[in-house]
Design a protein around this motif. Structure first.
Motif, PDB file in Angstrom:
ATOM      1  N   GLY A 182     -10.220 -21.249  -9.696  1.00  0.00           N
ATOM      2  CA  GLY A 182      -8.761 -21.242  -9.698  1.00  0.00           C
ATOM      3  C   GLY A 182      -8.187 -21.817  -8.422  1.00  0.00           C
ATOM      4  N   SER A 183      -8.793 -21.467  -7.297  1.00  0.00           N
ATOM      5  CA  SER A 183      -8.333 -21.986  -6.004  1.00  0.00           C
ATOM      6  C   SER A 183      -8.521 -23.499  -5.935  1.00  0.00           C
ATOM      7  CB  SER A 183      -9.105 -21.321  -4.865  1.00  0.00           C
ATOM      8  OG  SER A 183      -8.908 -19.938  -4.873  1.00  0.00           O
ATOM      9  N   ALA A 184      -9.653 -23.973  -6.425  1.00  0.00           N
ATOM     10  CA  ALA A 184      -9.917 -25.418  -6.415  1.00  0.00           C
ATOM     11  C   ALA A 184      -8.923 -26.157  -7.307  1.00  0.00           C
ATOM     12  CB  ALA A 184     -11.353 -25.689  -6.867  1.00  0.00           C
ATOM     13  N   LEU A 185      -8.635 -25.610  -8.483  1.00  0.00           N
ATOM     14  CA  LEU A 185      -7.664 -26.239  -9.381  1.00  0.00           C
ATOM     15  C   LEU A 185      -6.264 -26.246  -8.765  1.00  0.00           C
ATOM     16  CD1 LEU A 185      -8.809 -24.853 -12.846  1.00  0.00           C
ATOM     17  CD2 LEU A 185      -8.917 -27.224 -12.044  1.00  0.00           C
ATOM     18  N   PHE A 186      -5.894 -25.151  -8.115  1.00  0.00           N
ATOM     19  CA  PHE A 186      -4.601 -25.090  -7.431  1.00  0.00           C
ATOM     20  C   PHE A 186      -4.541 -26.170  -6.356  1.00  0.00           C
ATOM     21  CE2 PHE A 186      -1.887 -23.772  -3.956  1.00  0.00           C
ATOM     22  CZ  PHE A 186      -0.729 -23.380  -4.597  1.00  0.00           C
ATOM     23  N   GLY A 187      -5.586 -26.258  -5.542  1.00  0.00           N
ATOM     24  CA  GLY A 187      -5.631 -27.250  -4.472  1.00  0.00           C
ATOM     25  C   GLY A 187      -5.594 -28.676  -4.988  1.00  0.00           C
ATOM     26  N   LEU A 188      -6.322 -28.936  -6.078  1.00  0.00           N
ATOM     27  CA  LEU A 188      -6.304 -30.278  -6.667  1.00  0.00           C
ATOM     28  C   LEU A 188      -4.912 -30.637  -7.182  1.00  0.00           C
ATOM     29  CD1 LEU A 188      -9.696 -30.385  -8.604  1.00  0.00           C
ATOM     30  CD2 LEU A 188      -8.969 -31.912  -6.768  1.00  0.00           C
ATOM     31  N   GLY A 189      -4.293 -29.709  -7.883  1.00  0.00           N
ATOM     32  CA  GLY A 189      -2.945 -29.960  -8.396  1.00  0.00           C
ATOM     33  C   GLY A 189      -1.954 -30.204  -7.274  1.00  0.00           C
ATOM     34  N   TRP A 190      -2.072 -29.408  -6.220  1.00  0.00           N
ATOM     35  CA  TRP A 190      -1.185 -29.532  -5.062  1.00  0.00           C
ATOM     36  C   TRP A 190      -1.420 -30.869  -4.362  1.00  0.00           C
ATOM     37  CZ3 TRP A 190      -2.022 -27.803   0.432  1.00  0.00           C
ATOM     38  CH2 TRP A 190      -0.822 -27.669   1.113  1.00  0.00           C
ATOM     39  N   GLY A 191      -2.697 -31.216  -4.176  1.00  0.00           N
ATOM     40  CA  GLY A 191      -3.034 -32.456  -3.479  1.00  0.00           C
ATOM     41  C   GLY A 191      -2.681 -33.709  -4.266  1.00  0.00           C
ATOM     42  N   LEU A 192      -2.788 -33.648  -5.570  1.00  0.00           N
ATOM     43  CA  LEU A 192      -2.471 -34.818  -6.394  1.00  0.00           C
ATOM     44  C   LEU A 192      -0.974 -35.005  -6.585  1.00  0.00           C
ATOM     45  CD1 LEU A 192      -5.235 -34.492  -9.133  1.00  0.00           C
ATOM     46  CD2 LEU A 192      -5.082 -36.239  -7.343  1.00  0.00           C
ATOM     47  N   SER A 193      -0.243 -33.904  -6.675  1.00  0.00           N
ATOM     48  CA  SER A 193       1.184 -34.005  -6.997  1.00  0.00           C
ATOM     49  C   SER A 193       2.094 -33.795  -5.790  1.00  0.00           C
ATOM     50  CB  SER A 193       1.542 -32.972  -8.061  1.00  0.00           C
ATOM     51  OG  SER A 193       1.470 -31.660  -7.522  1.00  0.00           O
ATOM     52  N   GLY A 194       1.632 -33.038  -4.800  1.00  0.00           N
ATOM     53  CA  GLY A 194       2.491 -32.690  -3.670  1.00  0.00           C
ATOM     54  C   GLY A 194       3.364 -31.484  -3.951  1.00  0.00           C
ATOM     55  N   CYS A 221       2.691 -24.735 -16.928  1.00  0.00           N
ATOM     56  CA  CYS A 221       2.874 -23.758 -18.004  1.00  0.00           C
ATOM     57  C   CYS A 221       1.844 -23.951 -19.107  1.00  0.00           C
ATOM     58  CB  CYS A 221       4.294 -23.841 -18.557  1.00  0.00           C
ATOM     59  SG  CYS A 221       5.540 -23.218 -17.416  1.00  0.00           S
ATOM     60  N   VAL A 222       1.529 -25.190 -19.434  1.00  0.00           N
ATOM     61  CA  VAL A 222       0.485 -25.466 -20.427  1.00  0.00           C
ATOM     62  C   VAL A 222      -0.860 -24.956 -19.911  1.00  0.00           C
ATOM     63  CG1 VAL A 222      -0.839 -27.305 -21.569  1.00  0.00           C
ATOM     64  CG2 VAL A 222       1.658 -27.403 -21.522  1.00  0.00           C
ATOM     65  N   GLY A 223      -1.144 -25.168 -18.642  1.00  0.00           N
ATOM     66  CA  GLY A 223      -2.382 -24.658 -18.051  1.00  0.00           C
ATOM     67  C   GLY A 223      -2.471 -23.145 -18.106  1.00  0.00           C
ATOM     68  N   ILE A 224      -1.366 -22.470 -17.816  1.00  0.00           N
ATOM     69  CA  ILE A 224      -1.332 -21.002 -17.905  1.00  0.00           C
ATOM     70  C   ILE A 224      -1.572 -20.557 -19.344  1.00  0.00           C
ATOM     71  CG2 ILE A 224       0.191 -18.988 -17.714  1.00  0.00           C
ATOM     72  CD1 ILE A 224       1.499 -20.448 -15.289  1.00  0.00           C
ATOM     73  N   TRP A 225      -0.926 -21.231 -20.280  1.00  0.00           N
ATOM     74  CA  TRP A 225      -1.102 -20.901 -21.691  1.00  0.00           C
ATOM     75  C   TRP A 225      -2.555 -21.098 -22.128  1.00  0.00           C
ATOM     76  CZ3 TRP A 225      -2.254 -24.219 -25.848  1.00  0.00           C
ATOM     77  CH2 TRP A 225      -2.170 -23.622 -27.108  1.00  0.00           C
ATOM     78  N   LEU A 226      -3.165 -22.232 -21.706  1.00  0.00           N
ATOM     79  CA  LEU A 226      -4.567 -22.486 -22.062  1.00  0.00           C
ATOM     80  C   LEU A 226      -5.492 -21.442 -21.454  1.00  0.00           C
ATOM     81  CD1 LEU A 226      -4.807 -26.377 -21.763  1.00  0.00           C
ATOM     82  CD2 LEU A 226      -5.097 -24.987 -23.835  1.00  0.00           C
ATOM     83  N   PHE A 227      -5.237 -21.069 -20.207  1.00  0.00           N
ATOM     84  CA  PHE A 227      -6.058 -20.037 -19.575  1.00  0.00           C
ATOM     85  C   PHE A 227      -5.989 -18.740 -20.366  1.00  0.00           C
ATOM     86  CE2 PHE A 227      -6.486 -16.334 -16.884  1.00  0.00           C
ATOM     87  CZ  PHE A 227      -7.726 -16.557 -16.307  1.00  0.00           C
ATOM     88  N   ARG A 228      -4.776 -18.344 -20.735  1.00  0.00           N
ATOM     89  CA  ARG A 228      -4.609 -17.092 -21.489  1.00  0.00           C
ATOM     90  C   ARG A 228      -5.239 -17.178 -22.875  1.00  0.00           C
ATOM     91  NH1 ARG A 228       1.474 -15.223 -19.711  1.00  0.00           N
ATOM     92  NH2 ARG A 228       0.866 -14.628 -17.622  1.00  0.00           N
TER      93      ARG A 228
END
Length: 140
Positions: free
Chosen positions: A88-100, A125-132
């Protein structure tokens, strides 16, 4: 009612902090991550200020028997660093780094009419939905 107003006030205060520190500007955030180019260290100052404030406030608040508007504190039970947390931390970091954008800043940036912030928030939101959907608890 007072809890909702308190939440609204805190959200507005947080959003103002993001706007004042320019964290709603993905170019500013990406410049912090560009350590080999035109590095902008201001995000480190924003993070250090936030962590210092949190650290001091947490020490004072946690001494209370309970929060002002709740019966008890709701602290996380999990203390282990496991694969799920690291992923989860890696995905958060990737999203943050790619999008700003991080989630709070993206929501605040929607108020400026930034299309990329809206797209980021929809993707989040789609990612949260997929996770759930994938990690749906088994009914017993």
């Amino acid at each position: 009612m007072i809890k909702n107003l308190s939440s609204l006030f805190c959200g507005i205060l947080f959003g103002l902090g993001l706007v004042i520190s320019q964290m709603v500007n993905p170019v500013k955030v990406l410049a912090f991550l560009d350590i080999a180019g035109h590095w902008d260290p201001s995000l480190a100052l924003v993070m250090a200020s936030a962590l210092t404030t949190l650290g001091l406030a947490y020490r004072l608040i946690i001494r209370r028997p309970s929060p002002i508007l709740e019966q008890s504190f709701h602290l996380p039970d999990a203390t282990r660093i496991d694969a799920r947390l690291l992923t989860g931390s890696a995905l958060f970091g990737l999203g943050w780094g790619l999008s700003g954008f991080c989630p709070g800043a993206a929501i605040a940036a929607i108020g400026y009419g930034r299309t990329e912030a809206l797209l980021f928030t929809l993707a989040m939101c789609v990612g949260i939905w997929l996770f759930r959907l994938i990690h749906r608890p088994a009914h017993s």
